[in-house]
Write an enzyme that holds these catalytic residues in place. Structure first.
Site, PDB file in Angstrom:
ATOM      1  N   GLU A 164      -6.241  -4.146  10.800  1.00 47.86           N
ATOM      2  CA  GLU A 164      -5.173  -3.163  10.954  1.00 47.86           C
ATOM      3  C   GLU A 164      -5.454  -2.270  12.164  1.00 47.86           C
ATOM      4  O   GLU A 164      -6.191  -1.287  12.056  1.00 47.86           O
ATOM      5  CB  GLU A 164      -5.085  -2.287   9.704  1.00 47.86           C
ATOM      6  CG  GLU A 164      -4.782  -3.046   8.433  1.00 47.86           C
ATOM      7  CD  GLU A 164      -4.127  -2.143   7.407  1.00 47.86           C
ATOM      8  OE1 GLU A 164      -2.974  -2.382   7.074  1.00 47.86           O
ATOM      9  OE2 GLU A 164      -4.770  -1.184   6.961  1.00 47.86           O
ATOM     10  N   GLY A 175       1.968   2.614  10.719  1.00 50.75           N
ATOM     11  CA  GLY A 175       2.996   3.629  10.491  1.00 50.75           C
ATOM     12  C   GLY A 175       3.744   4.069  11.737  1.00 50.75           C
ATOM     13  O   GLY A 175       4.420   5.093  11.721  1.00 50.75           O
ATOM     14  N   ASN A 189       0.865  -1.181   0.000  1.00 51.63           N
ATOM     15  CA  ASN A 189       0.000   0.000   0.000  1.00 51.63           C
ATOM     16  C   ASN A 189       0.903   1.233   0.000  1.00 51.63           C
ATOM     17  O   ASN A 189       1.435   1.615   1.038  1.00 51.63           O
ATOM     18  CB  ASN A 189      -0.899  -0.034   1.252  1.00 51.63           C
ATOM     19  CG  ASN A 189      -1.794   1.187   1.342  1.00 51.63           C
ATOM     20  OD1 ASN A 189      -1.880   1.979   0.399  1.00 51.63           O
ATOM     21  ND2 ASN A 189      -2.469   1.348   2.478  1.00 51.63           N
ATOM     22  N   TRP A 190       1.045   1.820  -1.174  1.00 49.26           N
ATOM     23  CA  TRP A 190       1.960   2.957  -1.294  1.00 49.26           C
ATOM     24  C   TRP A 190       1.363   4.251  -0.745  1.00 49.26           C
ATOM     25  O   TRP A 190       2.061   5.254  -0.621  1.00 49.26           O
ATOM     26  CB  TRP A 190       2.340   3.163  -2.767  1.00 49.26           C
ATOM     27  CG  TRP A 190       3.313   2.160  -3.297  1.00 49.26           C
ATOM     28  CD1 TRP A 190       3.825   1.077  -2.638  1.00 49.26           C
ATOM     29  CD2 TRP A 190       3.903   2.140  -4.596  1.00 49.26           C
ATOM     30  NE1 TRP A 190       4.692   0.381  -3.445  1.00 49.26           N
ATOM     31  CE2 TRP A 190       4.763   1.021  -4.667  1.00 49.26           C
ATOM     32  CE3 TRP A 190       3.785   2.961  -5.729  1.00 49.26           C
ATOM     33  CZ2 TRP A 190       5.498   0.711  -5.807  1.00 49.26           C
ATOM     34  CZ3 TRP A 190       4.521   2.638  -6.867  1.00 49.26           C
ATOM     35  CH2 TRP A 190       5.369   1.529  -6.894  1.00 49.26           C
ATOM     36  N   LYS A 191       0.072   4.238  -0.486  1.00 45.20           N
ATOM     37  CA  LYS A 191      -0.614   5.459  -0.008  1.00 45.20           C
ATOM     38  C   LYS A 191      -0.318   6.614  -0.969  1.00 45.20           C
ATOM     39  O   LYS A 191      -0.160   6.360  -2.164  1.00 45.20           O
ATOM     40  CB  LYS A 191      -0.216   5.756   1.440  1.00 45.20           C
ATOM     41  CG  LYS A 191      -0.410   4.516   2.331  1.00 45.20           C
ATOM     42  CD  LYS A 191      -0.235   4.765   3.791  1.00 45.20           C
ATOM     43  CE  LYS A 191      -0.472   3.466   4.566  1.00 45.20           C
ATOM     44  NZ  LYS A 191      -0.376   3.607   5.990  1.00 45.20           N
ATOM     45  N   HIS A 223      -9.905   1.638   4.382  1.00 42.60           N
ATOM     46  CA  HIS A 223      -8.666   1.812   5.158  1.00 42.60           C
ATOM     47  C   HIS A 223      -8.914   2.845   6.262  1.00 42.60           C
ATOM     48  O   HIS A 223      -9.635   3.822   6.055  1.00 42.60           O
ATOM     49  CB  HIS A 223      -7.529   2.270   4.234  1.00 42.60           C
ATOM     50  CG  HIS A 223      -6.191   2.214   4.891  1.00 42.60           C
ATOM     51  ND1 HIS A 223      -5.773   3.182   5.771  1.00 42.60           N
ATOM     52  CD2 HIS A 223      -5.180   1.302   4.823  1.00 42.60           C
ATOM     53  CE1 HIS A 223      -4.558   2.865   6.210  1.00 42.60           C
ATOM     54  NE2 HIS A 223      -4.179   1.732   5.653  1.00 42.60           N
ATOM     55  N   SER A 276       2.765  -1.796  10.554  1.00 43.88           N
ATOM     56  CA  SER A 276       4.213  -1.824  10.817  1.00 43.88           C
ATOM     57  C   SER A 276       4.864  -3.174  10.554  1.00 43.88           C
ATOM     58  O   SER A 276       5.827  -3.539  11.237  1.00 43.88           O
ATOM     59  CB  SER A 276       4.503  -1.346  12.241  1.00 43.88           C
ATOM     60  OG  SER A 276       4.120   0.014  12.387  1.00 43.88           O
TER      61      SER A 276
HETATM   62  P1  PGA Z   1       2.361   0.509   7.718  1.00 47.55           P
HETATM   63  O1  PGA Z   1       0.961   0.722   6.966  1.00 47.55           O
HETATM   64  O2  PGA Z   1       2.932  -0.785   7.218  1.00 47.55           O
HETATM   65  O3  PGA Z   1       3.178   1.680   7.332  1.00 47.55           O
HETATM   66  O4  PGA Z   1       2.063   0.462   9.165  1.00 47.55           O
HETATM   67  C1  PGA Z   1       0.068  -0.335   6.803  1.00 47.55           C
HETATM   68  C2  PGA Z   1      -1.218   0.167   6.219  1.00 47.55           C
HETATM   69  O5  PGA Z   1      -1.652   1.276   6.565  1.00 47.55           O
HETATM   70  O6  PGA Z   1      -1.848  -0.521   5.410  1.00 47.55           O
END
Ligand code: PGA
Length: 236
Positions: A144, A150, A7-9, A95, A180
Site C-alpha cells: 500500500e 485515501g 478496511n473500515w478504519k 497498516h 484508492s
Molecule cells: P483507500 O484505503 O482504499 O481509502 O485508499 C486503503 C487502505 O488504507 O487500506
C-alpha cells in the site's frame, strides 16, 4: 481465488454497520462463494453483531484492523488476539496509518504477527514499500503506497507489479494491493493474475461500491470460463 478486504478504519456505528451488511448481502451473487474471499474489517465493537449476520455465509469472513502485542493482562485499553480468537479469521497488521499515527515499529509488528498466529488469526501484513520488513510468518502481504491511500491516486497495475518484484516475496505469498481501489478502476487490476486481492478503504464504506468491485471480478471470471469453453469445444 481473490481476496477483497474491506478496511473500515475508524468509521461506522452499530446502526450504520447493520444497514451496510443488510444492503451488502442483498447484492450477493451465489457464484461469489467459489471465486472470492471477502473479509470485513470493522472497528472492534461491531465485530460481534456482524458475526451474527454472516454466520451462514461461507465466503465472508471477519478481520480486525490491529492487535495488541500482549497476550492478556494489565494493559488498559488493549484488544488482544486471544479476545477475538474464533470471532475473526484475519488481522490487518502494520497498516501505514498505525505506523504513522501510533508510531508502530517493526518490532511491535513482529510481535503482533506472532500473537495473531498463536491465536489462529491470519495476519495481513501491510507494507509501504520495499524498505518495510517482510516477516516470513506473514503469508499475506498487502502493498500500500502511502501516496495512494485515501487520495484517489491509485498506483497503476504495471507499477504495482514492478514493486511486487522488488518486495521479493516468497513464491507462495498472497499478494494484495491497496490504495484508492474503487469500483471504476478495479478492472485494470483484475486483468493480471499477479495481484491476488485488494485492501479497500474508502470504497468499502459503501456496500454498493464494495459489491460492485467484487462483481467485476465475477464478470471477468465468467467471461474467462466462457472463452475457455469455446476454446475447448473447437477441439471436437
Ligand atoms: P483507500 O484505503 O482504499 O481509502 O485508499 C486503503 C487502505 O488504507 O487500506
Amino acid at each position: 481465488m481473490r481476496y477483497f478486504i474491506a478496511n473500515w478504519k475508524a468509521n461506522k456505528n452499530i446502526n450504520e454497520a447493520l444497514l451496510w451488511i443488510d444492503v451488502f448481502l442483498k447484492q450477493q451473487r451465489s457464484s461469489w462463494s467459489n471465486s472470492v474471499r471477502i473479509v470485513i474489517c470493522p472497528p472492534y465493537p461491531l465485530l460481534y453483531p456482524l458475526s451474527e449476520k454472516i454466520k451462514k455465509m461461507k465466503n465472508i469472513y471477519l478481520g480486525v484492523q490491529n492487535l495488541s502485542i500482549f497476550d492478556n493482562g494489565s494493559f488498559t485499553g488493549e484488544v488482544t488476539a486471544k479476545m477475538v480468537e474464533g470471532l475473526v479469521q484475519y488481522s490487518i497488521i502494520g497498516h501505514s496509518e498505525r505506523r504513522k499515527y501510533f508510531s508502530e515499529t517493526e518490532d511491535q509488528i513482529e510481535k503482533k504477527i506472532i500473537q495473531a498466529k498463536k491465536h489462529h488469526i491470519e495476519p495481513i501484513l501491510c507494507v509501504r514499500d520495499e524498505n518495510d520488513k517482510i516477516f516470513p510468518q506473514a503469508k499475506i502481504v498487502a502493498y500500500e503506497p502511502i501516496y495512494a491511500i485515501g487520495t484517489g491516486l491509485n498506483e497503476p497495475p504495471e507499477k504495482v507489479l514492478v514493486k511486487k518484484q522488488r518486495l521479493n516475496l516468497q513464491s507462495n505469498t498472497i499478494f494484495l494491493y491497496g490504495g484508492s481501489v474503487n469500483e471504476t478502476n478495479i478492472e485494470k487490476y483484475l486483468a493480471t493474475d499477479q495481484i491476488n486481492g485488494f485492501l479497500v478503504g474508502n470504497a468499502s464504506l459503501d456496500p454498493l461500491k464494495f459489491a460492485k468491485i467484487i462483481n467485476s471480478n465475477q464478470i471477468l471470471e465468467n467471461k474467462r470460463k466462457e472463452n475457455k469453453n469455446r476454446g475447448s469445444s473447437k477441439n471436437y
